[in-house]
Structure formats: structure tokens, C-alpha cells
Enzyme design. Structure first.
Site, PDB file in Angstrom:
ATOM      1  N   ILE A 194       0.905  -1.184  -0.117  1.00 16.89           N
ATOM      2  CA  ILE A 194      -0.132   0.083   0.015  1.00 16.89           C
ATOM      3  C   ILE A 194       0.986   1.282   0.048  1.00 16.89           C
ATOM      4  CG2 ILE A 194      -0.171   0.030   2.750  1.00 16.89           C
ATOM      5  CD1 ILE A 194      -3.232   0.697   1.937  1.00 16.89           C
ATOM      6  N   CYS A 195       0.487   2.163  -0.584  1.00 18.17           N
ATOM      7  CA  CYS A 195       1.157   3.761  -0.635  1.00 18.17           C
ATOM      8  C   CYS A 195      -0.087   4.832  -0.370  1.00 18.17           C
ATOM      9  CB  CYS A 195       1.863   3.676  -1.818  1.00 18.17           C
ATOM     10  SG  CYS A 195       0.863   3.845  -3.313  1.00 18.17           S
ATOM     11  N   ALA A 196       0.193   5.946  -0.830  1.00 15.64           N
ATOM     12  CA  ALA A 196      -0.854   6.884  -0.633  1.00 15.64           C
ATOM     13  C   ALA A 196      -2.383   6.627  -1.447  1.00 15.64           C
ATOM     14  CB  ALA A 196      -0.308   8.186  -1.115  1.00 15.64           C
ATOM     15  N   THR A 212      -3.708   4.175   0.832  1.00 16.73           N
ATOM     16  CA  THR A 212      -4.219   4.540   2.072  1.00 16.73           C
ATOM     17  C   THR A 212      -5.297   5.745   2.227  1.00 16.73           C
ATOM     18  OG1 THR A 212      -2.016   4.166   2.919  1.00 16.73           O
ATOM     19  CG2 THR A 212      -3.213   5.636   4.297  1.00 16.73           C
TER      20      THR A 212
END
Length: 108
Positions: free
Chosen positions: A60-62, A88
Site C-alpha cells: 500500500i502507498c498513498a 491509504t
């Protein structure tokens, strides 16, 4: 397919999914998925030994761009990696729990 939805990711977390957050440390401390380990994107290739090979790894990232790149790389080296579509921001937007600070936090 290396991308999964927030709902599928949430279901995997209930089963104890291994989660890697590939954002930068300052982004991570502002709010991350409970239980996520921080491995910034630039370190993924040198830290693959830190990842399990006997279960899926959820990345996961932004917003989903960096995590997609990381998941594609990890799949190329034999890790069953999946990028969380929406990242996120999508997780928070779906009303899911987040923790702040440097620790991975408790699974929620």
C-alpha cells in the site's frame, strides 16, 4: 492481476495479511494501516529478504501508484504481492482504521 480492492484487502487483513507500506517515513507517521510495516519504495529491492515467501504480501502507498510498481517488482522476484487500489487514501475514505506514529500499531 496485481491490484486488489480495499474490500478484498480488508478481508485479507482479518485473516492476518502481511502488509507493507511503501510511502516515505513522514507519510507513514501521519497515518497508516494498522500492522503495516514501512519499507519505502526506494528500499524495496534491497529488503526483499524481509518479506515472507509463504503468503501473499499486500503493498500500500498513498493512492496506489507506488504500491503497484512495488508489487510488480516483487512479483518479478517470486513474491506473491498485491497492490491495494486506492492506497491509504482509499482505505481512509472507506472509513477503515489508521494509526499514527512510527510503530506498525496493533492490528485492528
Amino acid at each position: 492481476m496485481t491490484e486488489i480492492s480495499i474490500d478484498r484487502f480488508a478481508a485479507a487483513r482479518v485473516s492476518g495479511a502481511f502488509v507493507v507500506d511503501v510511502r516515505q517515513p513522514d507519510e507513514y507517521v501521519q497515518g497508516h494501516v494498522p500492522g503495516a510495516d514501512l519499507i519505502p519504495l526506494g528500499e524495496v529491492s534491497t529488503r526483499t529478504a524481509d518479506l515472507p515467501t509463504n503468503q501473499p504480501v499486500y503493498v500500500i502507498c498513498a493512492s496506489g501508484n507506488r504500491s503497484l510498481r512495488a508489487a510488480e517488482y516483487l512479483r518479478g522476484v517470486g513474491i506473491d504481492a498485491h497492490s491495494v487500489r486506492g492506497g491509504t487514501a482509499g482505505w481512509i475514505g472507506a472509513g477503515k482504521p489508521v494509526v499514527t506514529g512510527t510503530g506498525a500499531g496493533a492490528d485492528a
